[in-house]
Design an enzyme around this catalytic site. Structure first.
Site, PDB file in Angstrom:
ATOM      1  CG  HIS A   1      -0.107   0.189   2.529  1.00 45.73           C
ATOM      2  ND1 HIS A   1       0.534  -0.866   3.159  1.00 45.73           N
ATOM      3  CD2 HIS A   1       0.171   1.293   3.273  1.00 45.73           C
ATOM      4  CE1 HIS A   1       1.149  -0.417   4.238  1.00 45.73           C
ATOM      5  NE2 HIS A   1       0.961   0.889   4.329  1.00 45.73           N
TER       6      HIS A   1
ATOM      7  NE  ARG B   1       9.389  -5.416  10.869  1.00 46.04           N
ATOM      8  CZ  ARG B   1       8.555  -4.530  10.334  1.00 46.04           C
ATOM      9  NH1 ARG B   1       7.310  -4.847  10.112  1.00 46.04           N
ATOM     10  NH2 ARG B   1       8.973  -3.319  10.033  1.00 46.04           N
TER      11      ARG B   1
HETATM   12  C1  LIG Z   1      -5.003   8.448   9.054  1.00 52.32           C
HETATM   13  C2  LIG Z   1      -5.140   7.240   8.546  1.00 52.32           C
HETATM   14  C3  LIG Z   1      -4.181   6.636   7.578  1.00 52.32           C
HETATM   15  C4  LIG Z   1      -4.621   5.184   7.515  1.00 52.32           C
HETATM   16  C5  LIG Z   1      -6.116   5.341   7.645  1.00 52.32           C
HETATM   17  C6  LIG Z   1      -6.241   6.300   8.843  1.00 52.32           C
HETATM   18  C7  LIG Z   1      -5.908   5.543  10.136  1.00 52.32           C
HETATM   19  C8  LIG Z   1      -5.036   4.294   9.907  1.00 52.32           C
HETATM   20  C9  LIG Z   1      -4.034   4.403   8.742  1.00 52.32           C
HETATM   21  C10 LIG Z   1      -3.578   3.055   8.189  1.00 52.32           C
HETATM   22  C11 LIG Z   1      -2.419   2.403   8.961  1.00 52.32           C
HETATM   23  C12 LIG Z   1      -2.033   1.065   8.290  1.00 52.32           C
HETATM   24  C13 LIG Z   1      -1.917   1.176   6.764  1.00 52.32           C
HETATM   25  C14 LIG Z   1      -3.123   1.955   6.185  1.00 52.32           C
HETATM   26  C15 LIG Z   1      -3.110   1.945   4.671  1.00 52.32           C
HETATM   27  C16 LIG Z   1      -4.392   1.411   6.814  1.00 52.32           C
HETATM   28  O1  LIG Z   1      -5.092   0.512   6.403  1.00 52.32           O
HETATM   29  O2  LIG Z   1      -4.660   2.121   7.990  1.00 52.32           O
HETATM   30  C17 LIG Z   1      -3.130   3.356   6.782  1.00 52.32           C
HETATM   31  C18 LIG Z   1      -4.190   4.365   6.282  1.00 52.32           C
HETATM   32  C19 LIG Z   1      -3.680   5.209   5.106  1.00 52.32           C
HETATM   33  O3  LIG Z   1      -2.588   5.729   5.114  1.00 52.32           O
HETATM   34  O4  LIG Z   1      -4.454   5.314   4.137  1.00 52.32           O
HETATM   35  O1  LIG Z   2       5.230  -2.552   9.848  1.00 51.75           O
HETATM   36  C1  LIG Z   2       5.772  -1.938   8.930  1.00 51.75           C
HETATM   37  O2  LIG Z   2       6.975  -1.972   8.725  1.00 51.75           O
HETATM   38  C2  LIG Z   2       4.936  -1.100   7.995  1.00 51.75           C
HETATM   39  C3  LIG Z   2       3.733  -0.482   8.660  1.00 51.75           C
HETATM   40  C4  LIG Z   2       2.971   0.398   7.717  1.00 51.75           C
HETATM   41  O3  LIG Z   2       3.253   0.479   6.546  1.00 51.75           O
HETATM   42  C5  LIG Z   2       1.847   1.198   8.226  1.00 51.75           C
HETATM   43  O4  LIG Z   2       1.467   1.052   9.414  1.00 51.75           O
HETATM   44  O5  LIG Z   2       1.317   2.026   7.437  1.00 51.75           O
HETATM   45 FE   LIG Z   3       2.259   2.160   5.548  1.00 53.71          FE
END
Ligand SMILES: C=C1C[C@]23C[C@H]1CC[C@H]2[C@@]12CCC[C@@](C)(C(=O)O1)[C@H]2[C@@H]3C(=O)O
Ligand SMILES: O=C(O)CCC(=O)C(=O)O
Ligand SMILES: [Fe+2]
Length: 362
Positions: free
Chosen positions: A236, A303
């Site tokens: 992503h 991790r």
């Molecule tokens: C402020 C944000 C940014 C979110 C959505 C919201 C809260 C959680 C973030 C994440 C964190 C994990 C990867 C991601 C792709 C996900 O699924 O949740 C992120 C997403 C984004 O960057 O789009």
């Molecule tokens: O765990 C990682 O190294 C990546 C985590 C990440 O990409 C995210 O939380 O958006």
């Molecule tokens: Fe990320």
């Protein structure tokens, strides 16, 4: 009062499985089919590195010393070529990094029933659960997450009836440090493009600096019996301006380069990984690369990672800095707020950027 991050998914409810429907990660000797990924579940799953000269084999993202006099240019170069870099001398005390790692380990080490007391709701952002992007994939990811926006007090009280105040203090201090660091990094990167405060007035350093907001994403990737077929967190890009990531001393983060394929970012104790998000790509009119990344898992070590996802308050419109758009061209992107962008991403995932792209008339 602008809409807050806490509310962005109100109109975008999502149903994700919670861990009580999932197998116990720790007791499995074989990967269930629902966790076994193939290239058809993620087209980049097995993306091999393009044939490259032997010298390029161990190439990875730049490592930058923030005290170096040329740091701004090094950061600018890293943002254009990789969309990611690691930093040393970032000023965040080692003690605080250890505290947030301890908090994260302690949170995921709680019994499932306790964690589920703080489960993320279908319309919410905060709480315990699988990553939101899980809804776009047929297979499950080998991880669990906890998202924090705003005060973690209510959730933490449910997790740790006794110790929640100590943990809240750690989060508060961590976010405070990250905020300052993120803003410093953004200005270093922009200055390398000749962009100054007059060009991006909403982000002025003098304005009471409350123009930003953030989410903290804690991730846990348990030990996995068949790591080659499992996926910790699927590929992503982040919807942020910048993301600052702390990873424990276990490798797993990978970034994608068209010419190199998936490249592992080796953990360097005490350092932090920074990556460009979609909003910084837009702001820079496409000059900075919003890097595709993912997390793999392994067979011997759990991790942990902590991502500080940083962007502007919801009333701020992000559009390409005029200075970076040639006078004869239209900007690459239309303007968008972080809220609008997160909502577009919630429905269109990896198509979100192209949906706000300006298409040139012939
Ligand atoms: C402020 C944000 C940014 C979110 C959505 C919201 C809260 C959680 C973030 C994440 C964190 C994990 C990867 C991601 C792709 C996900 O699924 O949740 C992120 C997403 C984004 O960057 O789009
Ligand atoms: O765990 C990682 O190294 C990546 C985590 C990440 O990409 C995210 O939380 O958006
Ligand atoms: Fe990320």
């Amino acid at each position: 009062m602008p809409a807050m991050l806490t509310d962005v998914f109100r109109g975008h409810p999502i149903h994700l499985p919670h861990s009580h429907h999932q197998p116990d990660f720790t007791s499995l000797r074989e990967l269930p089919d629902s966790y076994s990924w193939t290239p058809k579940d993620d087209i980049l799953f097995a993306a091999a590195a393009a044939p490259s000269p032997p010298t390029a084999v161990d190439e990875t993202i730049p490592f930058i010393d923030l005290d170096h006099p040329d740091a701004a240019n090094q950061i600018g170069h890293a943002c254009r070529t990789w969309g990611a870099f690691q930093i040393a001398n970032h000023g965040v005390p080692l003690r605080l990094l250890q505290d947030i790692e301890f908090l994260t380990g302690s949170l995921f080490g709680l019994p499932v029933q306790r964690k589920l007391k703080a489960a993320r709701s279908e319309t919410g952002v905060s709480g315990y659960g699988v990553a939101r992007i899980a809804s776009f994939f047929n297979k499950q990811m080998w991880s669990e997450g906890f998202t924090i926006t705003g005060s973690p007090l209510n959730d933490f009280r449910k997790l740790w009836p006794q110790l929640h105040l100590n943990y809240c203090d750690i989060v508060e201090e961590y976010e405070e440090r990250m905020k300052k660091l993120a803003s410093k990094l953004m200005w270093l990167a922009l200055s390398s493009l000749g962009v100054s405060e007059e060009d991006v007035q909403w982000a002025s350093l003098n304005s009471d600096s409350n123009w930003a907001q953030a989410a903290l994403q804690l991730n846990h990737y348990p030990v996995c019996p068949q790591p080659d077929r499992a996926m910790g967190l699927a590929a992503h890009t982040d919807s942020t301006l910048l993301t600052i990531l702390y990873q424990n001393n276990t490798a797993g983060l990978q970034v994608f380069r068209d010419d190199l394929g998936w490249v592992t970012v080796p953990p360097v104790p005490g350092s932090l990984v920074v990556n460009v998000g979609d909003l910084f790509h837009i702001l820079s009119n496409g000059l900075f690369k919003s890097v595709l990344h993912r997390a793999r898992v392994n067979q011997t070590r759990a991790r942990l990672s902590v991502a500080f996802l940083w962007g502007p308050q919801s009333d701020i419109k992000i559009s390409p800095v005029p200075k970076l758009v040639s006078p004869v061209d239209t900007p690459l992107y239309r303007s968008v707020t972080w809220t609008e962008y997160l909502q577009t991403k919630a429905t269109h995932f990896n198509k979100a950027l192209s949906m706000i792209r300006n298409h040139k008339e012939e």
